[in-house]
Design a protein around this motif. Sequence first.
Motif, PDB file in Angstrom:
ATOM      1  N   ILE A   1       0.836  -1.211   0.000  1.00 36.39           N
ATOM      2  CA  ILE A   1       0.000   0.000   0.000  1.00 36.39           C
ATOM      3  C   ILE A   1       0.880   1.273   0.000  1.00 36.39           C
ATOM      4  N   GLU A   2       2.027   1.208   0.662  1.00 33.91           N
ATOM      5  CA  GLU A   2       2.921   2.379   0.675  1.00 33.91           C
ATOM      6  C   GLU A   2       3.542   2.599  -0.707  1.00 33.91           C
ATOM      7  N   LEU A   3       3.914   1.502  -1.368  1.00 37.01           N
ATOM      8  CA  LEU A   3       4.451   1.633  -2.732  1.00 37.01           C
ATOM      9  C   LEU A   3       3.399   2.272  -3.633  1.00 37.01           C
ATOM     10  N   LEU A   4       2.148   1.842  -3.473  1.00 34.89           N
ATOM     11  CA  LEU A   4       1.076   2.365  -4.330  1.00 34.89           C
ATOM     12  C   LEU A   4       0.781   3.822  -4.019  1.00 34.89           C
ATOM     13  N   ARG A   5       0.897   4.199  -2.746  1.00 35.60           N
ATOM     14  CA  ARG A   5       0.630   5.608  -2.386  1.00 35.60           C
ATOM     15  C   ARG A   5       1.625   6.557  -3.042  1.00 35.60           C
ATOM     16  N   ASN A   6       2.808   6.048  -3.285  1.00 30.89           N
ATOM     17  CA  ASN A   6       3.865   6.916  -3.834  1.00 30.89           C
ATOM     18  C   ASN A   6       4.128   6.695  -5.326  1.00 30.89           C
TER      19      ASN A   6
END
Length: 193
Positions: free
Chosen positions: A3-8
């Motif tokens: 989810i963090e990879l996708l947020r950025n």
Amino acid sequence: MIIELLRNRYSVRKFQDKKIPDEILRNLLEAGRLSPSGGNEQPWLFGVVTDGDLIKEIAGAAYGQEWIAGAPLLIILCIRIIEDDRGAREIQKKRFPDHADAIDAMDKDLYTALNLEEHQTKIAGAHMALVALEHGIGSTWVSHFEVKKVAELLKLSNQYVPSEILVLGYPAEESTCAPRKELQELIFYDTAD
Ligand SMILES: Cc1cc2nc3c(=O)[nH]c(=O)nc-3n(C[C@H](O)[C@H](O)[C@H](O)COP(=O)(O)O)c2cc1C
């Protein structure tokens, strides 16, 4: 965390002049290989293009998207054509019974073109893009290209059609994420009314 990879994440269209290591490329392809598909048919081919001249020609077939020529790697997601005689029309008639007569009446070539299961390669490509992100490699999806021309450049058999191009490389500059709708605009619980 995914989810963090996708947020950025953002689409990358400017790349460093830096090759993607073979080991990482292998992991990207493995991510595609492991992807789910209807009936586990795995109806895809993944074309790995690193030759600079060929990348330029493919960029030329993408309606003037010259930025593609600056990428060190293209993965061309190709989908297998579903043949009529495998009962594809019957499946579509069951999905869309209101259009059964029109589906029956459709000419074979038109039916084949419209019935390409391009969504199947999107899952494999999304998995590849995610693994790339984990290694600091950016990507952009490209659907806007001359399908026939790219198929010719790749010398694809007529059983496959290029459905998307995943353009990959190390980002040359930072960018910001494009805005997204708020979650409450996108979801419903149980029924949509
Ligand atoms: C199916 C699909 C096709 C796309 N085709 C193109 C394309 O042909 N050229 C391009 O520059 N970007 C293309 N994009 C990238 C989108 O423009 C981009 O994902 C969108 O504007 C959101 O920006 P972001 O990826 O930076 O979040 C495509 C994206 C998707 C999902």
